[in-house]
Write a protein that holds these residues in place. Structure first.
Motif, PDB file in Angstrom:
ATOM      1  N   TYR B 165       0.768  -0.823   0.035  1.00 31.19           N
ATOM      2  CA  TYR B 165       0.105   0.205   0.097  1.00 31.19           C
ATOM      3  C   TYR B 165       0.688   0.786  -0.590  1.00 31.19           C
ATOM      4  O   TYR B 165       0.925   2.238  -0.834  1.00 31.19           O
ATOM      5  CB  TYR B 165      -0.968  -0.063   1.117  1.00 31.19           C
ATOM      6  CG  TYR B 165      -2.253  -1.070   1.139  1.00 31.19           C
ATOM      7  CD1 TYR B 165      -2.092  -1.283   0.147  1.00 31.19           C
ATOM      8  CD2 TYR B 165      -2.818  -0.783   2.776  1.00 31.19           C
ATOM      9  CE1 TYR B 165      -3.879  -2.384   0.060  1.00 31.19           C
ATOM     10  CE2 TYR B 165      -4.091  -2.164   2.227  1.00 31.19           C
ATOM     11  CZ  TYR B 165      -4.387  -2.321   1.278  1.00 31.19           C
ATOM     12  OH  TYR B 165      -5.639  -3.398   1.323  1.00 31.19           O
ATOM     13  N   PHE B 166       1.449   1.092   1.675  1.00 31.37           N
ATOM     14  CA  PHE B 166       2.699   2.144   0.783  1.00 31.37           C
ATOM     15  C   PHE B 166       3.547   2.888  -0.329  1.00 31.37           C
ATOM     16  O   PHE B 166       3.519   4.059  -0.649  1.00 31.37           O
ATOM     17  CB  PHE B 166       4.141   1.807   2.310  1.00 31.37           C
ATOM     18  CG  PHE B 166       3.815   2.608   3.646  1.00 31.37           C
ATOM     19  CD1 PHE B 166       1.894   2.669   3.595  1.00 31.37           C
ATOM     20  CD2 PHE B 166       3.929   2.158   4.402  1.00 31.37           C
ATOM     21  CE1 PHE B 166       1.488   3.122   4.950  1.00 31.37           C
ATOM     22  CE2 PHE B 166       3.128   2.320   5.305  1.00 31.37           C
ATOM     23  CZ  PHE B 166       2.192   2.706   6.555  1.00 31.37           C
ATOM     24  N   ALA B 168       2.252   1.928  -3.279  1.00 32.48           N
ATOM     25  CA  ALA B 168       1.520   2.263  -4.385  1.00 32.48           C
ATOM     26  C   ALA B 168       1.169   3.913  -4.330  1.00 32.48           C
ATOM     27  O   ALA B 168       0.609   4.594  -4.632  1.00 32.48           O
ATOM     28  CB  ALA B 168      -0.127   1.833  -4.067  1.00 32.48           C
ATOM     29  N   THR B 169       1.429   4.361  -2.570  1.00 30.19           N
ATOM     30  CA  THR B 169       1.088   5.645  -2.296  1.00 30.19           C
ATOM     31  C   THR B 169       2.157   6.661  -2.847  1.00 30.19           C
ATOM     32  O   THR B 169       2.397   7.331  -3.542  1.00 30.19           O
ATOM     33  CB  THR B 169       1.324   6.256  -0.483  1.00 30.19           C
ATOM     34  OG1 THR B 169       0.190   5.512  -0.509  1.00 30.19           O
ATOM     35  CG2 THR B 169       0.207   7.133  -0.872  1.00 30.19           C
ATOM     36  N   SER B 172       1.708   7.094  -6.216  1.00 27.68           N
ATOM     37  CA  SER B 172       1.207   8.352  -6.588  1.00 27.68           C
ATOM     38  C   SER B 172       1.514   9.688  -7.436  1.00 27.68           C
ATOM     39  O   SER B 172       2.192  10.369  -6.790  1.00 27.68           O
ATOM     40  CB  SER B 172      -0.315   8.152  -5.547  1.00 27.68           C
ATOM     41  OG  SER B 172       0.400   8.825  -4.991  1.00 27.68           O
ATOM     42  N   TRP B 195       7.538   7.613   1.282  1.00 27.25           N
ATOM     43  CA  TRP B 195       6.857   6.689   1.384  1.00 27.25           C
ATOM     44  C   TRP B 195       7.416   5.475   0.989  1.00 27.25           C
ATOM     45  O   TRP B 195       7.189   3.940   1.601  1.00 27.25           O
ATOM     46  CB  TRP B 195       5.483   7.249   0.361  1.00 27.25           C
ATOM     47  CG  TRP B 195       4.150   7.923   1.270  1.00 27.25           C
ATOM     48  CD1 TRP B 195       3.993   9.248   0.582  1.00 27.25           C
ATOM     49  CD2 TRP B 195       3.372   7.268   2.262  1.00 27.25           C
ATOM     50  NE1 TRP B 195       3.262   9.684   1.831  1.00 27.25           N
ATOM     51  CE2 TRP B 195       2.359   8.857   2.347  1.00 27.25           C
ATOM     52  CE3 TRP B 195       3.425   6.248   2.668  1.00 27.25           C
ATOM     53  CZ2 TRP B 195       1.454   8.412   3.293  1.00 27.25           C
ATOM     54  CZ3 TRP B 195       2.530   6.051   3.464  1.00 27.25           C
ATOM     55  CH2 TRP B 195       1.528   8.005   4.014  1.00 27.25           C
TER      56      TRP B 195
END
Lengths: 212, 479
Positions: B165-166, B168-169, B172, B195
């Motif tokens: 998840y991190f 992907a952040t 982004s 991140w």
């Protein structure tokens, strides 16, 4: 961020503290169930629009985290006839203090990690705090049911963080729910059942510490 | 297309095994699926496989390496399993066969996925498919072991998911498809640094738990001690290699983003700590399988260390994955033969193995020499390369510590080796009692012993080229 979301997040932290402060397994399971339902509601409140996908995720979260897993835990507890946690490795007052520290650390760390695109200021700290509180419950309690509850809190923290990801990678949240389904229901449920059948108790630290 | 077949074949076979009741068909299914899988993998060496649509599945150098290791050791284990189930029927034959096949499918997914969420899914599948196999004796100790294993690996896999998840952040806002390795590497410095660092920490902790790096290794001795030996071999040789590949992937991204300086010291620290813990617990260990578990902690430490040192260390690390995988499987399988014979895993009960089971005794001797890091076996050379990387990088202190620890571990392994292999059999043992050594149980470890030797004496050119390519993606080079 709408007020409703902030309110739900505060309630989620509250359920974490209920788990930290009680000896009654029944209360722990009810808190876990409430947390699951809150997560489902929260994902609807946060979603920019109610697409079928967002609604399906919310329903899935409530069904798995709010209903199925708590029911499984309650069943395991009834079968094994355990009602209370005994002598946790970390006392209740100390647990609550550590929980408060976890929330503080969550806020401190999240200031160093700004979410791209601004957005929900409470989501990241609450997610990190849940992660730490889950880890604390997992490592400091003796009953298998409570340990699973700790694991679920940890997972819920990860799910909370996943809510920030729906815009970029939509299927990441499903992976989180899948984690629940696989780990929670399929395996841990079976193991809890076997532990109970073999020893008539759900004390996970007492049995068979193999010597090194 | 071939990649999809590689993935679908064991998965379908696992389903078929689940719905088949006849034991004999299970015994035939395992080795035949493993053989087809291995043949397909060989074909990928000759004719490179096309990436599957979307670029989610593709075979790069590191992936092909782990895929080959998985397929080869699985083939050996599957053939061994034919002989094993004749001696000792694991509870629930169909669970046994379908879990093993599901494990092969999951490991294939880990090796060929270029998408980090997909890789995570494969690791989760691989770890979970092993759980019912650990709990195979259905008694108090194996229950304790499987509980520890599940708890630790579930936490590990959850932390790794948060790492994904991190990541992907971190990605982004930059161009490129989310979480695809090539696009992450291309984004490079455009990734959000805080991140990215958080993602590295969580993925390292998560996959490190799966690898069994200290201090997240505590599930290993119990799990390896309780698992049937052929399952222990797959866990120590293959599952850990998959987790290592996960760490390799995030390290690739870190290096591409210019964050190697953040990643390397952490990898080195985990590596050294694992080596120290392994040395402390290996000395005086009297249970064969638990000895192998701590030896596994040692070798995982070496992998992390080589990756952290970079340069020729990266080459040593990827070579060491192969060497460790082959030698560990060899050892678990031969230890399995000893345990089948004596029904005990403690070294005292297995004394005089060479006299009772000449072939298995000799193979155990070879395997322990290999894993202890004695020349001319492969492990010796990859360990030497990693120590060489420490010297090259100006870390003379690290090199000295590692050499001292390796010496301690070698002496400890040699002690148990002399005890088990050469000591006279217990007096109570009836002199004439000898187990006929079935070809099913001896041929696979024999083949693995030959591979362990070949990897030390003369690495074939295609393998050498592949290792060099894998090392380059990790910012290293061939020696």
């Amino acid at each position: 961020m709408p007020h409703a979301a902030r309110f739900f997040l505060l309630l989620i932290v509250l359920t974490d503290f209920v788990v930290l402060g009680t000896t009654r397994l029944g209360t722990i399971i009810r808190a876990i169930a409430a947390q699951g339902i809150l997560l489902g509601a929260l994902s609807l409140v946060i979603a920019p629009e109610w697409t079928p996908h967002a609604v399906a995720i919310a329903i899935g979260a409530v069904a798995v985290k709010g209903v199925a897993l708590p029911w499984l835990l309650a069943w395991a507890m009834r079968e094994a006839a355990v009602r209370r946690e005994v002598e946790p490795l970390v006392g209740y007052i100390a647990s609550l203090l550590l929980g408060a520290a976890a929330v503080a650390i969550g806020f401190a760390v999240s200031r160093r990690l700004p979410l791209p695109g601004g957005g929900s200021p409470l989501l990241v700290p609450v997610a990190l705090a849940s992660l730490m509180i889950g880890m604390l419950v997992l490592t400091s309690r003796r009953k298998a049911v409570t340990q699973v509850a700790g694991y679920l809190i940890l997972e819920n923290g990860i799910y909370l963080f996943g809510l920030t990801q729906t815009a970029t990678v939509s299927f990441l949240l499903e992976l989180g729910v899948l984690l629940d389904v696989l780990v929670g229901v399929f395996v841990m449920g079976i193991v809890v059942f076997h532990i109970q059948r073999e020893f008539d108790t759900l004390d996970a630290t007492r049995f068979g510490e193999a010597d090194d | 297309m071939r990649l999809l077949v590689l993935l679908a074949l064991p998965l379908l076979a696992a389903g078929a095994a689940w719905f088949t009741k006849a034991e004999r068909r299970h015994a035939a299914l395992l080795p035949s699926v493993a053989a087809i899988h291995a043949a397909l993998v060989v074909s990928c060496w000759v004719w490179p496989a096309f990436p599957a649509p979307g670029g989610w599945l593709a075979l790069d150098a590191a992936g092909l390496l782990i895929l080959t290791l998985s397929s080869a050791t699985f083939l050996a284990t599957a053939i061994y399993a034919v002989g094993y189930v004749r001696r000792e029927t694991p509870r629930g034959g169909r669970v046994f066969a379908s879990c093993l096949l599901a494990f092969l499918a999951a490991m294939t997914l880990v090796s060929i996925s270029q998408h980090l969420a997909l890789l995570w899914l494969g690791m989760e599948g691989a770890a979970l498919s092993m759980a019912p196999l650990v709990y195979h004796r259905h008694d108090r100790r194996s229950l304790s072991a499987v509980w520890k294993y599940l708890l630790m690996s579930s936490v590990g896999i959850a932390l790794a998911l948060l790492g994904v998840y991190f990541l992907a952040t971190a990605q982004s806002g930059s161009a490129g498809r989310p979480l695809l390795l090539s696009d992450l590497a291309a984004a490079g410095a455009a990734l959000r640094v805080p991140w990215l660092r958080a993602a590295f920490l969580f993925l390292l902790a998560g996959f490190g738990t799966k690898m069994g790096l200290a201090p997240m290794h505590t599930w290993k001795p119990d799990t390896y001690g309780e698992a049937p030996p052929l399952v222990g071999g797959l866990m120590a040789g293959v599952l850990t290699a998959g987790a290592f590949l996960g760490i390799v992937r995030i390290t690739q991204v870190m290096i591409a983003a210019g964050e190697g300086g953040f990643a390397r010291p952490l990898l080195i620290a985990f590596g050294i700590l694992s080596l120290i813990v392994a040395a402390a617990f290996i000395a005086g260990q009297r249970d064969l399988k638990r000895l192998l578990a701590y030896s596994s902690v040692e070798h995982m430490g070496l992998l992390a260390l080589g990756l952290g040192l970079g340069g020729i260390g990266a080459y040593g690390s990827v070579l060491h994955v192969l060497n460790n995988g082959v030698a560990k499987t060899l050892l678990f399988l031969t230890a399995g033969n000893a345990i089948l014979h004596s029904s005990s895993a403690t070294s005292a009960d297995n004394r005089g193995l060479l006299r009772r089971l000449p072939l298995s005794g000799a193979l155990l001797f070879i395997g322990l020499l290999a894993i202890g890091g004695s020349p001319p076996f492969g492990v010796f050379f990859s360990e030497l390369t990693i120590v060489g990387a420490a010297v090259n990088g100006g870390h003379a202190g690290i090199a000295a510590i590692v050499l001292a620890i390796l010496a301690i571990i070698f002496i400890a392994v040699a002690a148990i080796l002399l005890d088990v292999v050469f000591a006279p059999a217990p007096a109570a043992e009836p002199a004439g009692r000898r187990m006929r050594e079935s070809a099913w149980l001896v041929t696979p470890p024999l083949a693995l012993a030959v591979i362990a030797l070949v990897l030390g004496v003369w690495i074939p050119h295609p393998v050498r080229a592949l290792l060099a390519r894998a090392a380059i993606t990790l910012g290293g080079h061939a020696p």
